[in-house]
Design an enzyme around this catalytic site. Structure first.
Site, PDB file in Angstrom:
ATOM      1  N   LYS A   1       0.859  -1.187   0.000  1.00 42.30           N
ATOM      2  CA  LYS A   1       0.000   0.000   0.000  1.00 42.30           C
ATOM      3  C   LYS A   1       0.890   1.230   0.000  1.00 42.30           C
ATOM      4  O   LYS A   1       2.060   1.148   0.397  1.00 42.30           O
ATOM      5  CB  LYS A   1      -0.875   0.000   1.265  1.00 42.30           C
ATOM      6  CG  LYS A   1      -2.096   0.877   1.182  1.00 42.30           C
ATOM      7  CD  LYS A   1      -3.259   0.210   0.462  1.00 42.30           C
ATOM      8  CE  LYS A   1      -4.394   1.184   0.235  1.00 42.30           C
ATOM      9  NZ  LYS A   1      -5.609   0.539  -0.269  1.00 42.30           N
TER      10      LYS A   1
ATOM     11  N   ASP B   1      -7.112   4.541  -4.326  1.00 40.29           N
ATOM     12  CA  ASP B   1      -7.748   4.410  -3.011  1.00 40.29           C
ATOM     13  C   ASP B   1      -8.342   5.798  -2.736  1.00 40.29           C
ATOM     14  O   ASP B   1      -8.581   6.557  -3.691  1.00 40.29           O
ATOM     15  CB  ASP B   1      -6.719   3.998  -1.939  1.00 40.29           C
ATOM     16  CG  ASP B   1      -7.366   3.605  -0.610  1.00 40.29           C
ATOM     17  OD1 ASP B   1      -7.891   2.487  -0.505  1.00 40.29           O
ATOM     18  OD2 ASP B   1      -7.371   4.429   0.330  1.00 40.29           O
TER      19      ASP B   1
HETATM   20  P1  NDP Z   1     -12.959   8.137  -2.406  1.00 41.83           P
HETATM   21  O1  NDP Z   1     -11.861   9.119  -2.250  1.00 41.83           O
HETATM   22  O2  NDP Z   1     -13.586   7.954  -3.742  1.00 41.83           O
HETATM   23  O3  NDP Z   1     -14.138   8.494  -1.384  1.00 41.83           O
HETATM   24  C1  NDP Z   1     -13.906   8.537  -0.012  1.00 41.83           C
HETATM   25  C2  NDP Z   1     -15.203   8.945   0.691  1.00 41.83           C
HETATM   26  O4  NDP Z   1     -15.014   8.821   2.092  1.00 41.83           O
HETATM   27  C3  NDP Z   1     -15.592  10.389   0.441  1.00 41.83           C
HETATM   28  O5  NDP Z   1     -16.976  10.499   0.522  1.00 41.83           O
HETATM   29  C4  NDP Z   1     -14.908  11.102   1.607  1.00 41.83           C
HETATM   30  O6  NDP Z   1     -15.499  12.345   1.963  1.00 41.83           O
HETATM   31  C5  NDP Z   1     -15.101  10.113   2.720  1.00 41.83           C
HETATM   32  N1  NDP Z   1     -13.998  10.258   3.686  1.00 41.83           N
HETATM   33  C6  NDP Z   1     -12.679  10.104   3.462  1.00 41.83           C
HETATM   34  N2  NDP Z   1     -11.967  10.354   4.568  1.00 41.83           N
HETATM   35  C7  NDP Z   1     -12.861  10.665   5.501  1.00 41.83           C
HETATM   36  C8  NDP Z   1     -12.744  11.015   6.860  1.00 41.83           C
HETATM   37  N3  NDP Z   1     -11.557  11.084   7.477  1.00 41.83           N
HETATM   38  N4  NDP Z   1     -13.891  11.251   7.538  1.00 41.83           N
HETATM   39  C9  NDP Z   1     -15.107  11.151   6.930  1.00 41.83           C
HETATM   40  N5  NDP Z   1     -15.275  10.825   5.633  1.00 41.83           N
HETATM   41  C10 NDP Z   1     -14.171  10.598   4.945  1.00 41.83           C
HETATM   42  O7  NDP Z   1     -12.396   6.777  -1.835  1.00 41.83           O
HETATM   43  P2  NDP Z   1     -12.907   5.285  -2.102  1.00 41.83           P
HETATM   44  O8  NDP Z   1     -14.387   5.285  -2.248  1.00 41.83           O
HETATM   45  O9  NDP Z   1     -12.070   4.706  -3.158  1.00 41.83           O
HETATM   46  O10 NDP Z   1     -12.486   4.577  -0.730  1.00 41.83           O
HETATM   47  C11 NDP Z   1     -13.366   4.513   0.402  1.00 41.83           C
HETATM   48  C12 NDP Z   1     -12.909   3.399   1.318  1.00 41.83           C
HETATM   49  O11 NDP Z   1     -12.924   2.150   0.613  1.00 41.83           O
HETATM   50  C13 NDP Z   1     -11.493   3.523   1.877  1.00 41.83           C
HETATM   51  O12 NDP Z   1     -11.449   2.966   3.166  1.00 41.83           O
HETATM   52  C14 NDP Z   1     -10.672   2.657   0.938  1.00 41.83           C
HETATM   53  O13 NDP Z   1      -9.481   2.202   1.533  1.00 41.83           O
HETATM   54  C15 NDP Z   1     -11.655   1.527   0.713  1.00 41.83           C
HETATM   55  N6  NDP Z   1     -11.405   0.714  -0.479  1.00 41.83           N
HETATM   56  C16 NDP Z   1     -11.391   1.286  -1.728  1.00 41.83           C
HETATM   57  C17 NDP Z   1     -11.175   0.501  -2.833  1.00 41.83           C
HETATM   58  C18 NDP Z   1     -11.285   1.036  -4.215  1.00 41.83           C
HETATM   59  O14 NDP Z   1     -11.293   0.223  -5.155  1.00 41.83           O
HETATM   60  N7  NDP Z   1     -11.391   2.339  -4.419  1.00 41.83           N
HETATM   61  C19 NDP Z   1     -10.869  -0.944  -2.703  1.00 41.83           C
HETATM   62  C20 NDP Z   1     -11.010  -1.456  -1.361  1.00 41.83           C
HETATM   63  C21 NDP Z   1     -11.231  -0.629  -0.308  1.00 41.83           C
HETATM   64  P3  NDP Z   1     -14.664  13.707   1.699  1.00 41.83           P
HETATM   65  O15 NDP Z   1     -14.769  13.941   0.218  1.00 41.83           O
HETATM   66  O16 NDP Z   1     -15.348  14.729   2.514  1.00 41.83           O
HETATM   67  O17 NDP Z   1     -13.261  13.456   2.160  1.00 41.83           O
END
Ligand code: NDP
Length: 435
Positions: A114, A154
């Protein structure tokens, strides 16, 4: 813990796995003799580097870049890059550690790693994001490659960032090495279904859990957190299966849409305009929608919950409320969104609980399918790729469930995922000697 001070999230992830593995140690003394656990906790390589770049005001900015190459017993290191101000070594290590077991569960030949940076893409221009990505890759390129380490997206890293990173890698190395990154655009080596895969996969996994109780998504009221890549596609798939998804959130607040989320509007705001979730309530044009600034999305009652935002977003108090409100299933679209205390409450109350390393493995599994397509210079249809994803998710569900049964803890998907993922990696490490 003394060896890795101040890395709270890494300690949390390791503790959960160790608790699940106590039963395995009794059955397999050979793992202890070969110090498999000690070796698993020590990344094979950790890289930390300076990322200097110039912003639109011509000021020099400095961020910190990370890549933790955790374990290559099953294949090249594989795992995403996260760009978020909260990123530090402890976050990257927790994610990399989890990735080892998740990748093992997919059945694909990929190791765990990662990376990321404390760079915040929010509010930055395209030019700033591009210059940052180019600077980041100017160091990272020497550590990655189709046969060594294959990063992906991510939080904060989507198609735009992967494009800039790939462009710089190609320029520096003078090689069109498609298999060096996944999550690429469709016209230049990407795979259909990759953007959808994590969210879709989490819903497919949940559907399999629900089936064990004679239920399905049809008619469920679903609470989703986040509004990024994972959340949007989880909402889409859950609605396709007949559920009503009533929430989405970002770090500033959440919306409740009693009529069911309008996916087209959500995508327009989040994917096209890169806007905030508060705008959804203003533009939806019905009185059934409310926006709550701050607060917890878990205050909203639902029968199924899909945390899809970030680590430790669902704690003990929220879990108690959700159990009281009638939640029957929780599946982690995000990585480690549920605290250890909250997980224990769900499990104690008999709520179906799908841990992230199983439930959200669809993303990395489809990344591995993208690597297969790159290696054979082929591209598969949406239907074929989605069928592969679906088979993989059902396979992961069944292997977690069967492992939990084998160890006398039926229905415990946390232990099932940890044990099933671990055994495969441990056996490969044994076979490959002390390295
Ligand atoms: P994105 O950047 O597309 O979206 C992240 C979302 O989570 C946004 O709505 C963001 O809101 C919110 N968020 C992020 N940090 C925080 C925080 N500290 N507090 C509250 N809300 C938060 O990311 P992904 O959708 O790709 O990833 C989301 C999760 O899924 C993560 O845990 C990631 O590790 C996991 N994941 C993703 C994969 C993928 O294929 N993309 C694969 C497997 C797991 P804001 O815009 O306000 O920050």
């Amino acid at each position: 813990f003394r060896r890795n001070p101040g890395e709270a999230e890494f300690h949390q992830a390791v503790t959960e796995v160790f608790e699940s593995l106590e039963a395995v140690s009794l059955k397999h003394p050979e793992y202890a003799e070969a110090a498999i656990l000690q070796r698993l906790c020590e990344p094979e390589r950790q890289i930390i580097f300076r990322v200097p770049w110039v912003d639109d005001q011509n000021r020099v900015q400095i961020n910190r870049g990370f890549r933790v190459e955790f374990n290559s017993a099953l294949g090249p290191y594989k795992g995403g890059l996260r760009f978020h101000p909260s990123v530090y070594l402890g976050i990257v290590k927790f994610l990399g550690f989890e990735q080892i077991f998740k990748n093992s569960l997919t059945g694909m030949p990929i190791g765990g790693g990662k990376g990321g940076s404390d760079f915040d893409p929010r509010g930055k221009s395209d030019g700033e994001v591009m210059r940052f990505c180019q600077s980041f890759m100017t160091e990272l390129y020497r550590h990655i490659g189709e046969y060594t380490d294959v990063p992906a997206g991510d939080i904060g890293v989507g198609g735009r960032e992967i494009g800039y990173l790939f462009g710089q890698y190609k320029r520096i190395t003078n090689r069109y090495e498609s298999g060096v990154l996944t999550g690429k655009g469709l016209s230049w080596g990407g795979s259909l279904v990759r953007p959808e895969a994590t969210g879709y996969g989490a819903v497919i996994f949940t559907e399999e859990m629900l089936k064990t109780r004679g239920q399905s998504f049809d008619g469920q009221r679903v609470v989703v957190s986040g509004s990024g890549n994972v959340a949007i596609h989880a909402i889409e798939k859950a609605q396709d299966l007949g559920a009503t998804v009533v929430t989405a959130s970002d770090s500033a607040g959440f919306i409740v849409d009693e009529g069911g989320i309008d996916l087209e509007l959500l995508r327009q705001i989040k994917e096209v305009e890169r806007g905030r979730i508060s705008e959804y309530a203003q533009r939806r044009g019905t009185s059934n929608v409310t926006y709550v600034s701050g607060g917890s999305v878990w205050d909203v009652a639902g029968t199924v919950a899909l945390p899809c935002a970030t680590q430790n977003e669902l704690g003990e108090e929220a879990a108690k409320k959700m159990v009281a409100a009638g939640t029957i299933a929780v599946a982690e679209g995000a990585n480690m969104p549920t605290t250890a205390e909250a997980t224990a409450i769900f499990q104690g109350a008999g709520v179906l609980f799908g841990p992230g390393k199983a439930a959200n493995a669809g993303g990395v599994a489809t990344s591995a399918l993208e690597m297969q397509q790159n290696a054979s210079r082929d591209s598969w249809s949406f239907e074929h790729t989605e069928r592969r994803l679906s088979e993989i998710m059902v396979g992961i569900h069944d292997s977690c469930a069967a492992t939990a049964d084998e160890y006398g803890i039926p229905g415990n998907y946390v232990a099932g995922a940890n044990i099933a993922g671990f055994v495969k990696v441990a056996d490969a490490m044994l076979a490959q000697g002390v390295i």
